[in-house]
Design a protein around this motif. Structure first.
Motif, PDB file in Angstrom:
ATOM      1  N   GLY A 299       0.788  -1.224   0.000  1.00 40.25           N
ATOM      2  CA  GLY A 299       0.000   0.000   0.000  1.00 40.25           C
ATOM      3  C   GLY A 299       0.816   1.267   0.000  1.00 40.25           C
ATOM      4  N   GLN A 300       2.121   1.148  -0.227  1.00 40.67           N
ATOM      5  CA  GLN A 300       3.011   2.310  -0.163  1.00 40.67           C
ATOM      6  C   GLN A 300       3.293   2.826  -1.566  1.00 40.67           C
ATOM      7  OE1 GLN A 300       5.896   1.130   3.477  1.00 40.67           O
ATOM      8  NE2 GLN A 300       5.565  -0.457   1.972  1.00 40.67           N
ATOM      9  N   ALA A 301       2.245   3.252  -2.238  1.00 34.84           N
ATOM     10  CA  ALA A 301       2.368   3.760  -3.605  1.00 34.84           C
ATOM     11  C   ALA A 301       1.508   4.999  -3.737  1.00 34.84           C
ATOM     12  CB  ALA A 301       1.938   2.699  -4.617  1.00 34.84           C
ATOM     13  N   CYS A 302       2.051   6.005  -4.405  1.00 31.13           N
ATOM     14  CA  CYS A 302       1.316   7.260  -4.550  1.00 31.13           C
ATOM     15  C   CYS A 302       0.035   7.092  -5.346  1.00 31.13           C
ATOM     16  CB  CYS A 302       2.209   8.310  -5.192  1.00 31.13           C
ATOM     17  SG  CYS A 302       3.089   7.726  -6.657  1.00 31.13           S
ATOM     18  N   LEU A 303      -0.044   6.062  -6.187  1.00 28.23           N
ATOM     19  CA  LEU A 303      -1.227   5.838  -7.015  1.00 28.23           C
ATOM     20  C   LEU A 303      -2.148   4.769  -6.447  1.00 28.23           C
ATOM     21  CD1 LEU A 303       0.337   6.067 -10.574  1.00 28.23           C
ATOM     22  CD2 LEU A 303      -1.232   7.688  -9.512  1.00 28.23           C
ATOM     23  N   LYS A 304      -1.958   4.383  -5.203  1.00 30.15           N
ATOM     24  CA  LYS A 304      -2.819   3.373  -4.588  1.00 30.15           C
ATOM     25  C   LYS A 304      -4.276   3.808  -4.661  1.00 30.15           C
ATOM     26  CE  LYS A 304      -3.864   3.144  -0.239  1.00 30.15           C
ATOM     27  NZ  LYS A 304      -3.814   3.070   1.233  1.00 30.15           N
ATOM     28  N   PRO A 305      -5.176   2.962  -5.202  1.00 36.68           N
ATOM     29  CA  PRO A 305      -6.609   3.297  -5.177  1.00 36.68           C
ATOM     30  C   PRO A 305      -7.149   3.083  -3.768  1.00 36.68           C
ATOM     31  CG  PRO A 305      -6.287   1.139  -6.175  1.00 36.68           C
ATOM     32  CD  PRO A 305      -4.914   1.685  -5.878  1.00 36.68           C
ATOM     33  N   ALA A 306      -7.227   4.147  -2.995  1.00 30.19           N
ATOM     34  CA  ALA A 306      -7.478   4.037  -1.561  1.00 30.19           C
ATOM     35  C   ALA A 306      -8.947   4.157  -1.186  1.00 30.19           C
ATOM     36  CB  ALA A 306      -6.682   5.102  -0.818  1.00 30.19           C
ATOM     37  N   VAL A 307      -9.768   4.745  -2.066  1.00 33.37           N
ATOM     38  CA  VAL A 307     -11.173   4.984  -1.744  1.00 33.37           C
ATOM     39  C   VAL A 307     -12.034   4.464  -2.890  1.00 33.37           C
ATOM     40  CG1 VAL A 307     -12.918   6.697  -1.138  1.00 33.37           C
ATOM     41  CG2 VAL A 307     -10.538   7.040  -0.431  1.00 33.37           C
ATOM     42  N   LEU A 308     -12.992   3.604  -2.556  1.00 27.90           N
ATOM     43  CA  LEU A 308     -13.909   3.006  -3.537  1.00 27.90           C
ATOM     44  C   LEU A 308     -15.316   3.472  -3.208  1.00 27.90           C
ATOM     45  CD1 LEU A 308     -14.611   1.070  -5.835  1.00 27.90           C
ATOM     46  CD2 LEU A 308     -14.475  -0.826  -4.199  1.00 27.90           C
ATOM     47  N   LEU A 309     -15.929   4.155  -4.166  1.00 24.78           N
ATOM     48  CA  LEU A 309     -17.244   4.766  -3.939  1.00 24.78           C
ATOM     49  C   LEU A 309     -18.284   4.163  -4.877  1.00 24.78           C
ATOM     50  CD1 LEU A 309     -14.906   7.340  -4.298  1.00 24.78           C
ATOM     51  CD2 LEU A 309     -16.646   8.307  -2.772  1.00 24.78           C
TER      52      LEU A 309
END
Length: 525
Positions: A299-309
Motif C-alpha cells: 500500500g506504499q504507492a502514490c497511485l494506490k486506489p485508496a477509496v472506492l465509492l
C-alpha cells in the motif's frame, strides 16, 4: 561494487565531517554495514557550486552527446540490477525480484529520455522570419527555444527506491533537459542510493562531462534540505513525499530573495467511482481487483486506489464481499521504514476515531513493522461531514463508501481535493452519469482511468502524474512520462541574431533535423 559510505560530490568520494548512519533492515531490525557519511554546509556548497560550474557546458551539449550519456546510464543501471536488488531487499524487506523489475523499467526511462533529447521537440524551436517589407512596420527575425533552468536539487523518495530515487525519473528528466543534478538521497536506502549514484558518476566521467553534472549527498534532519533549497545557485527543486514535507520546502523556496520553483508530489487517495450499471454487472470484479492493486508495495504507492465509492444497490454487496475476501487474504508484510509503519498505524486509528467501521482485516502482523491489511466502510454522509476521512492513509488500507444515490455521488466527488488520478467504472447505461461526473474529475486530477485501476501507470509520452493541490504544487506539470522534462526548461527568444550566433536548433541549416514551427507551420526543413 564495494560500498564506501562516502558522499559523491562531483568525481570524488567524500567522507563525512558531520556524522554517519547505517541502513536498517526493517524485516529484522538489524543495522547494515557500512556507515554512510552525512553532508554539512561545506559539502552542500561544494556540490552546488560544482553543478553551477558544469551548467554552461552541459546545457549546451549537443543532442547526440547528451542522449549517449543517458543511454550509458541505462546500460550501467541494468548491469548492476542484481546487486542493486539484493541491497534493496536488505534495506526494505521487500523481494529482490521486485527491484530487478524496477531497475529495468528505470533504465528504459533513461533510454526514452535519450530519444526525447535526440528528437528535440521539448526545445519547442519556433521561428518567425524577418519581414522587412511588412507594412506599416517591418518585422525583425524572432527565434525561440527552451533552455535549461540551471542546477536542480532532487529529493529522493522512500517508496520506490530506484524509479523515484537517485536514478529515477526526476534525475533522468533533469539531465535530459540539460540541468546538472544534486541528489539528496533518502536515508531509508543509503546503500542502494550509493550504487545508483556511482553508476551516474561513472557515466559522467566516461562521457567526458564536467564532474559537477551529478552529485549525491545525504544528511539528517531538516538542515540539509533547508541548505539545499536556500543555496542561491539552485534553480529548481523536486520532492516526492508528504504534504507537510513538500509544503515546507515549497514555502521556504518562495521566501528566498529570488524564489524558485519547487515541483512536489505529495498526497492522493485516487478515488474510484463504480457507477450503477458497472456495479451491477461486475461488482465483485471491481471490489477484488481494486484491493489487489491497493496492496501493491504494501500500500506504499502514490497511485494506490485508496477509496472506492458506489451507490448502494445491485452489485454493492458483491463488491463489498469480494473486497473483504481480498483484504482477509492479504498477508501483513514489512513496511519500508519504522516511521512509515508508525504513521500508518496512527492514521488507520484516526480513521476509526473519525467514524470509519472496520469490516475486514488481513492476518495479524508477525513482525514489529509489518503493515496489516485493512478495509473500512463509511456512508456518503460521513465522508462529506468529516474531511479527514478523505485524507491519505499511506499503507495497506482501503475505504469503501456506501452512497445513497447519484446526487450524493456527485456531491462527494466535488468534496475531494486535488488528486493524482481518479478512476471511473461504467457501462453503456451509465453514460449520462459518466458525462456529468467527468467535468468534476477533470477539475480535480491529472489522470482519469476508465474501466481499469489507477496503478500501475505507463511511463509514456502521454503520461500525466500530477494534479491540483495538494496532489502536487503545480498542476501544469507531470513528474512521470516524457513531459516531465518541461519542469526544467524555460523559453528564450533570440531577436535579429546572425545565424552563426544562434543555438544550433534555430539555425537555418537545422543541423539536427529537428521539427520546428516556422512562420506558424510545423516543418523539419
Amino acid at each position: 561494487m564495494t560500498l564506501t559510505g562516502n558522499l559523491l560530490i562531483g568525481a570524488a568520494g567524500v567522507p563525512t565531517a558531520t556524522g554517519t548512519m547505517k541502513a536498517l533492515n526493517p524485516a529484522t531490525g538489524e543495522l547494515i554495514e557500512p556507515e554512510f557519511a552525512f553532508a554539512g554546509p561545506t559539502e552542500i556548497d561544494h556540490a552546488v557550486r560544482l553543478a553551477d560550474e558544469a551548467f554552461d557546458s552541459y546545457s549546451h551539449s549537443g543532442p547526440a552527446e547528451r542522449a549517449a550519456f543517458l543511454d550509458s546510464i541505462a546500460d550501467k543501471l541494468e548491469a548492476v540490477k542484481d546487486e542493486l536488488a539484493a541491497r534493496l531487499a536488505l534495506e526494505t524487506g521487500l523481494p529482490a525480484a521486485q527491484f530487478e523489475g524496477e531497475a529495468i523499467r528505470t533504465a528504459d526511462v533513461f533510454r526514452k529520455f535519450a530519444t526525447v533529447v535526440r528528437q528535440g521537440r521539448f526545445l519547442q524551436a519556433t521561428i518567425d522570419p524577418a519581414q522587412p517589407d511588412r507594412q506599416p512596420a517591418p518585422r525583425m527575425d524572432h527565434r525561440l527555444q527552451k533552455v535549461a533552468l540551471g542546477p536542480v536539487v532532487i529529493f529522493g523518495a522512500s517508496n520506490f527506491p530506484i524509479s523515484y530515487s537517485v536514478a529515477g525519473g526526476d534525475t533522468a528528466s533533469a539531465l535530459a533537459a540539460g540541468c546538472p543534478v544534486v541528489l539528496k538521497a533518502h536515508n531509508a536506502h543509503p546503500g542502494a542510493s550509493e550504487i545508483q549514484g556511482r553508476v551516474i558518476q561513472q557515466a559522467v566521467g566516461e562521457a567526458g562531462l564536467h564532474e559537477g553534472v551529478f552529485s549525491l549527498v545525504r544528511g539528517a534532519g531538516n538542515e540539509i534540505g533547508e541548505a539545499l533549497v536556500d543555496h542561491p545557485l539552485v534553480r529548481a527543486v523536486t520532492f516526492t513525499g508528504s504534504e507537510g514535507g513538500g509544503m515546507a520546502l515549497y514555502r521556504r523556496a518562495q521566501q528566498r530573495p529570488d524564489p524558485i520553483p519547487v515541483f512536489t508530489e505529495m498526497t492522493s487517495v485516487n478515488p474510484t467511482f463504480a457507477l450503477p450499471a458497472a456495479l451491477a454487472a461486475r461488482g465483485a470484479e471491481i471490489g477484488g481487483g481494486l484491493v489487489q492493486r491497493a496492496m501493491y508495495n504494501v500500500g506504499q504507492a502514490c497511485l494506490k486506489p485508496a477509496v472506492l465509492l458506489a451507490v448502494d444497490g445491485p452489485g454493492f454487496q458483491e463488491m463489498r464481499d469480494a473486497a473483504s475476501a481480498a483484504v482477509e487474504k492479504a498477508a501483513a508484510r514489512t513496511m519500508l521504514t519504522p516511521g512509515i509503519h508508525d504513521a500508518y498505524t496512527r492514521n488507520a486509528q484516526r480513521m476509526e476515531n473519525d467514524g470509519a467501521t472496520r469490516i475486514a482485516a488481513g492476518p495479524a502482523p508477525a513482525q514489529a513493522w509489518d503493515g496489516q491489511s485493512l478495509l473500512y466502510e463509511v456512508s456518503g454522509e460521513q465522508l462529506l461531514a468529516e474531511p479527514t476521512l478523505r485524507e491519505e492513509v499511506f499503507g495497506p488500507a482501503v475505504l469503501l463508501v456506501r452512497l445513497t444515490g447519484l446526487d450524493q455521488l456527485f456531491d462527494v466527488a466535488c468534496a475531494f481535493r486535488g488528486q493524482l488520478s481518479a478512476t471511473l467504472h461504467a457501462e453503456a447505461a451509465d453514460r449520462a452519469a459518466a458525462e456529468r461526473l467527468l467535468p468534476i474529475l477533470e477539475r480535480r486530477t491529472g489522470r482519469i482511468v476508465f474501466n481499469a485501476f489507477s496503478i500501475p501507470q505507463e511511463v509514456s509520452y502521454a503520461s500525466t502524474h500530477g494534479g491540483p493541490f495538494p496532489a502536487t504544487s503545480d498542476s501544469r506539470f507531470t513528474s512521470v512520462g516524457m513531459g516531465a522534462i518541461e519542469r526544467f526548461v524555460r523559453p528564450v527568444t533570440y531577436q535579429n541574431f546572425p545565424d552563426e550566433l544562434l543555438p544550433e536548433s534555430l539555425r537555418e541549416a537545422n543541423p539536427h533535423h529537428l521539427w520546428r514551427v516556422v512562420d506558424g507551420e510545423l516543418t523539419r526543413n
